[in-house]
Design a protein around this motif. Structure first.
Motif, PDB file in Angstrom:
ATOM      1  N   SER A  95       0.840  -1.205   0.000  1.00 59.46           N
ATOM      2  CA  SER A  95       0.000   0.000   0.000  1.00 59.46           C
ATOM      3  C   SER A  95       0.868   1.245   0.000  1.00 59.46           C
ATOM      4  CB  SER A  95      -0.911   0.008   1.229  1.00 59.46           C
ATOM      5  OG  SER A  95      -1.315   1.326   1.517  1.00 59.46           O
ATOM      6  N   ALA A  96       1.960   1.196   0.794  1.00 66.03           N
ATOM      7  CA  ALA A  96       2.788   2.398   0.935  1.00 66.03           C
ATOM      8  C   ALA A  96       3.587   2.691  -0.327  1.00 66.03           C
ATOM      9  CB  ALA A  96       3.725   2.233   2.130  1.00 66.03           C
ATOM     10  N   VAL A  97       4.148   1.647  -0.940  1.00 68.93           N
ATOM     11  CA  VAL A  97       4.964   1.888  -2.136  1.00 68.93           C
ATOM     12  C   VAL A  97       4.053   2.049  -3.346  1.00 68.93           C
ATOM     13  CG1 VAL A  97       6.682   0.909  -3.699  1.00 68.93           C
ATOM     14  CG2 VAL A  97       6.926   0.620  -1.230  1.00 68.93           C
ATOM     15  N   GLY A  98       4.096   3.218  -3.922  1.00 64.46           N
ATOM     16  CA  GLY A  98       3.240   3.471  -5.076  1.00 64.46           C
ATOM     17  C   GLY A  98       3.730   4.691  -5.823  1.00 64.46           C
ATOM     18  N   LEU A  99       2.775   5.394  -6.405  1.00 63.75           N
ATOM     19  CA  LEU A  99       3.133   6.582  -7.186  1.00 63.75           C
ATOM     20  C   LEU A  99       3.818   7.634  -6.322  1.00 63.75           C
ATOM     21  CD1 LEU A  99      -0.116   6.805  -9.305  1.00 63.75           C
ATOM     22  CD2 LEU A  99       2.166   6.181 -10.091  1.00 63.75           C
ATOM     23  N   GLY A 100       3.505   7.619  -5.025  1.00 63.36           N
ATOM     24  CA  GLY A 100       4.132   8.582  -4.116  1.00 63.36           C
ATOM     25  C   GLY A 100       5.644   8.462  -4.156  1.00 63.36           C
ATOM     26  N   ASN A 101       6.140   7.231  -4.205  1.00 62.45           N
ATOM     27  CA  ASN A 101       7.583   7.020  -4.195  1.00 62.45           C
ATOM     28  C   ASN A 101       8.209   7.302  -5.554  1.00 62.45           C
ATOM     29  OD1 ASN A 101       5.977   5.090  -2.546  1.00 62.45           O
ATOM     30  ND2 ASN A 101       7.946   4.758  -1.586  1.00 62.45           N
ATOM     31  N   TYR A 103      -7.628  11.838  -7.935  1.00 58.93           N
ATOM     32  CA  TYR A 103      -6.475  12.315  -8.707  1.00 58.93           C
ATOM     33  C   TYR A 103      -5.369  11.266  -8.785  1.00 58.93           C
ATOM     34  CZ  TYR A 103      -3.212  13.843  -4.956  1.00 58.93           C
ATOM     35  OH  TYR A 103      -2.331  13.875  -3.915  1.00 58.93           O
ATOM     36  N   TYR A 104      -5.343  10.337  -7.806  1.00 58.37           N
ATOM     37  CA  TYR A 104      -4.399   9.213  -7.879  1.00 58.37           C
ATOM     38  C   TYR A 104      -4.684   8.405  -9.153  1.00 58.37           C
ATOM     39  CZ  TYR A 104      -1.144   5.893  -5.693  1.00 58.37           C
ATOM     40  OH  TYR A 104      -0.047   5.117  -5.389  1.00 58.37           O
ATOM     41  N   CYS A 105      -5.984   8.262  -9.454  1.00 62.19           N
ATOM     42  CA  CYS A 105      -6.356   7.495 -10.646  1.00 62.19           C
ATOM     43  C   CYS A 105      -6.019   8.253 -11.931  1.00 62.19           C
ATOM     44  CB  CYS A 105      -7.848   7.141 -10.607  1.00 62.19           C
ATOM     45  SG  CYS A 105      -8.199   5.935  -9.339  1.00 62.19           S
ATOM     46  N   PHE A 134       3.662  11.902   4.735  1.00 61.07           N
ATOM     47  CA  PHE A 134       2.328  11.376   5.032  1.00 61.07           C
ATOM     48  C   PHE A 134       1.802  10.579   3.849  1.00 61.07           C
ATOM     49  CE2 PHE A 134       1.630  15.345   7.843  1.00 61.07           C
ATOM     50  CZ  PHE A 134       2.268  14.727   8.904  1.00 61.07           C
ATOM     51  N   TYR A 135       1.943  11.194   2.676  1.00 62.79           N
ATOM     52  CA  TYR A 135       1.415  10.583   1.454  1.00 62.79           C
ATOM     53  C   TYR A 135       2.097   9.239   1.195  1.00 62.79           C
ATOM     54  CZ  TYR A 135      -0.084  10.571  -3.460  1.00 62.79           C
ATOM     55  OH  TYR A 135      -0.657  10.269  -4.671  1.00 62.79           O
ATOM     56  N   SER A 136       3.447   9.275   1.241  1.00 60.79           N
ATOM     57  CA  SER A 136       4.202   8.095   0.854  1.00 60.79           C
ATOM     58  C   SER A 136       4.001   6.940   1.840  1.00 60.79           C
ATOM     59  CB  SER A 136       5.682   8.462   0.767  1.00 60.79           C
ATOM     60  OG  SER A 136       6.414   7.369   0.304  1.00 60.79           O
ATOM     61  N   MET A 137       3.967   7.262   3.130  1.00 61.30           N
ATOM     62  CA  MET A 137       3.815   6.183   4.108  1.00 61.30           C
ATOM     63  C   MET A 137       2.338   5.930   4.429  1.00 61.30           C
ATOM     64  SD  MET A 137       7.096   6.961   6.550  1.00 61.30           S
ATOM     65  CE  MET A 137       6.933   5.631   7.688  1.00 61.30           C
ATOM     66  N   SER A 138       1.444   6.482   3.624  1.00 58.83           N
ATOM     67  CA  SER A 138      -0.002   6.330   3.817  1.00 58.83           C
ATOM     68  C   SER A 138      -0.409   6.687   5.251  1.00 58.83           C
ATOM     69  CB  SER A 138      -0.476   4.906   3.495  1.00 58.83           C
ATOM     70  OG  SER A 138      -0.014   4.465   2.255  1.00 58.83           O
ATOM     71  N   LEU A 139       0.143   7.814   5.759  1.00 62.65           N
ATOM     72  CA  LEU A 139      -0.172   8.227   7.132  1.00 62.65           C
ATOM     73  C   LEU A 139      -1.227   9.325   7.148  1.00 62.65           C
ATOM     74  CD1 LEU A 139       3.488   8.530   8.498  1.00 62.65           C
ATOM     75  CD2 LEU A 139       1.843   6.720   9.000  1.00 62.65           C
ATOM     76  N   GLY A 168      -5.867   7.449   7.985  1.00 60.17           N
ATOM     77  CA  GLY A 168      -6.616   6.314   8.510  1.00 60.17           C
ATOM     78  C   GLY A 168      -6.205   4.950   7.979  1.00 60.17           C
ATOM     79  N   ILE A 169      -5.358   4.935   6.955  1.00 61.31           N
ATOM     80  CA  ILE A 169      -5.028   3.651   6.330  1.00 61.31           C
ATOM     81  C   ILE A 169      -4.261   2.750   7.300  1.00 61.31           C
ATOM     82  CG2 ILE A 169      -3.865   2.555   4.368  1.00 61.31           C
ATOM     83  CD1 ILE A 169      -5.921   4.535   3.408  1.00 61.31           C
ATOM     84  N   MET A 170      -3.278   3.320   7.972  1.00 64.24           N
ATOM     85  CA  MET A 170      -2.434   2.495   8.851  1.00 64.24           C
ATOM     86  C   MET A 170      -3.212   2.010  10.073  1.00 64.24           C
ATOM     87  SD  MET A 170       0.307   1.751   7.585  1.00 64.24           S
ATOM     88  CE  MET A 170       0.613   2.107   5.867  1.00 64.24           C
TER      89      MET A 170
HETATM   90  N1  PFF Z   1       1.365   5.615  -0.179  1.00 62.87           N
HETATM   91  C1  PFF Z   1       0.881   5.582  -1.530  1.00 62.87           C
HETATM   92  C2  PFF Z   1       1.948   6.028  -2.474  1.00 62.87           C
HETATM   93  O1  PFF Z   1       3.026   6.416  -2.011  1.00 62.87           O
HETATM   94  O2  PFF Z   1       1.717   5.995  -3.670  1.00 62.87           O
HETATM   95  C3  PFF Z   1      -0.333   6.433  -1.706  1.00 62.87           C
HETATM   96  C4  PFF Z   1      -1.437   5.882  -0.908  1.00 62.87           C
HETATM   97  C5  PFF Z   1      -1.868   4.588  -1.134  1.00 62.87           C
HETATM   98  C6  PFF Z   1      -1.998   6.577   0.061  1.00 62.87           C
HETATM   99  C7  PFF Z   1      -2.845   4.028  -0.373  1.00 62.87           C
HETATM  100  C8  PFF Z   1      -2.987   6.033   0.813  1.00 62.87           C
HETATM  101  C9  PFF Z   1      -3.382   4.750   0.587  1.00 62.87           C
HETATM  102  F1  PFF Z   1      -4.309   4.206   1.270  1.00 62.87           F
END
Ligand code: PFF
Length: 451
Positions: free
Chosen positions: A21-27, A101-103, A219-224, A227-229
């Motif tokens: 979940s954490a590793v995604g477009l944010g990184n 916007y992630y999509c 916050f974005y990158s670690m999904s903080l 509420g996700i964590m």
């Molecule tokens: N942490 C994700 C990223 O770095 O791309 C973005 C993200 C994914 C945020 C899932 C929140 C989430 F629930």
């Protein structure tokens, strides 16, 4: 995450799913363009300091809150103290802004995946390819719909287990590719200037805006702070070592962001002579630079295809966890079926994504506070709402339920080595710094101070 609270079977299961979940477009997409924009080494330094202090404190707090309460964010705060349920509502609202916007970005990745599979990397490397694509009306929307439809289908069909298995072996390949591509980039003529820019901090970039950008990115990158964590924590086995798991997710997430920066920032120096306008390019940076990198490589077409498949999966696993969370909140609050909630979110996300997508084309003349629509949603969630949610979470834990709740939960399954750091952070440093950074940057944004 399934509907019923099934839980992860092992600690490694938790670490892998959380990292997925954490590793995604944010990184891969967001971190490099922010690092390029906010002074390279200065941004990196601030980001790393924030990760081991704020990031660690908030992540361990959220996971412990979730595991202790056994419920998702919307109910977790109320579980401890009814009066504070509003913090749960605020944090659960943030993914509603991010998901659409992630999509849109997921759609851009889909387009580049198709282009690279068709072997058209050379065409994509031209300066105008990306802007030509995003300024169109229909094509970015179609790509967005494809990405959104796949995400929704996975959540409806519940084939997430399969996706997770795929991403488990794709993650190591992604790391290898990132290492390989960044080695290629930093050994090009002229790259050393870029490497120095990326690694060497300079005083002139160490202002509150850099801090706020780094904090939002953290916050974005670690999904903080959304509420996700908390939700992930609620699925964590009671016996798993909490601190160790959090540290591993932290290292994984930061490592991938660092490598992505090492791949993209020096490329700006190699392929665009460190052009300052290119460094400040923002959301389009990855999509403009990477095709140029692949175009200059032997077997660039094949590598581009493999790379974009991996980024596509990294984005998909993150989007799935965002949608899962949103659907869980809608189901809990409105008592509707999973499929209905998914379809509802599909429609809402389509509608909300329209301005973000059109903002690069027919609506590019419209700005909010000087931001394009996508940048505005990004700013609102990462630089305003998440710091506020994080601040409230710290106050809630430090002064309402007291840090012992978290400490006992962590110590129930292992040692809490960074306890002194946690205590200082949660009680004093984190809330004070968050507020100071927020106030400074708002004043700076309003032109009341110059830094
Ligand atoms: N942490 C994700 C990223 O770095 O791309 C973005 C993200 C994914 C945020 C899932 C929140 C989430 F629930």
């Amino acid at each position: 995450m399934s509907n019923e609270r099934s839980g992860f079977s092992s600690r490694i299961g938790f670490v892998l799913a959380t990292a997925g979940s954490a590793v995604g477009l944010g990184n891969i997409w967001r971190f490099p363009y922010l690092a390029a924009k906010y002074g390279g080494g200065s941004f990196l330094l601030v980001y790393l300091i924030l990760t081991v202090t704020f990031g660690f404190t908030l992540m361990i707090t959220e996971v412990a809150l979730g595991r202790k309460s056994g419920t998702s964010a919307i109910n977790a705060f109320g579980y401890f103290n009814k009066k504070y349920s509003f913090i749960g509502y605020l944090t659960s609202f943030i993914p509603f802004i991010i998901f659409p916007y992630y999509c849109v970005i997921g759609g851009w990745v889909t387009k580049f995946l198709l282009v690279s599979i068709k072997g058209q990397t050379h065409a994509a490397a031209s300066d105008t390819f990306f802007t030509g694509f995003i300024s169109q009306l229909a094509e970015p929307m179609i790509c967005l719909l494809v990405f959104l439809a796949i995400t929704t289908a996975v959540v409806i069909l519940g084939v997430k287990g399969g996706i997770e298995r795929v991403s488990t072996f794709m993650m190591p390949i992604l790391v290898l590719l990132l290492v390989g591509i960044s080695l290629f980039c930093i050994t090009r003529p002229g790259a050393m200037e870029g490497v120095a820019y990326y690694l060497k901090p300079s005083i002139k970039h160490l202002g509150p805006t850099t801090f706020l950008a780094a904090l939002g990115q953290l916050f974005y990158s670690m999904s903080l702070a959304m509420g996700i964590m908390i939700t992930f924590g609620s699925y964590m086995p009671k016996k798993s070592d909490l601190e160790k798991s959090v540290s591993q997710v932290e290292i994984f997430d930061t490592g991938i962001a660092f490598l992505a920066g090492l791949m993209i920032v020096p490329s700006v120096f190699v392929f665009s002579n460190g052009d300052p306008s290119m460094l400040a390019k923002g959301p389009s940076l990855m999509f403009v630079m990477l095709p140029k990198v692949f175009d200059s490589m032997a077997f660039g077409n094949i590598l581009a295809a493999v790379f974009f498949i991996l980024v596509f999966f990294a984005a998909l696993t993150s989007a799935i966890s965002l949608l899962e969370t949103l659907v869980a909140v809608i189901m809990d609050k409105f008592h509707i079926k999973r499929v209905t909630a998914c379809i509802l979110m599909f429609i809402i996300a389509c509608l909300m994504a329209i301005p973000s997508s059109f903002g690069f084309g027919i609506w590019s003349h419209i700005t909010i506070m000087g931001f394009s629509f996508l940048d505005f949603f990004d700013f609102l969630s990462n630089s305003v709402l998440m710091p506020i949610a994080a601040f409230l979470t710290c106050i809630f834990v430090a002064y309402i339920i007291k840090p012992d709740v978290i400490i006992n939960e962590v110590e129930s399954s292992g040692e809490f080595k960074r306890k002194p750091l946690f205590l200082v952070m949660i009680k004093y440093l984190a809330p004070i710094c968050i507020i100071a950074i927020l106030v400074f940057s708002i004043m700076e944004g309003l032109g009341l101070i110059t830094v």
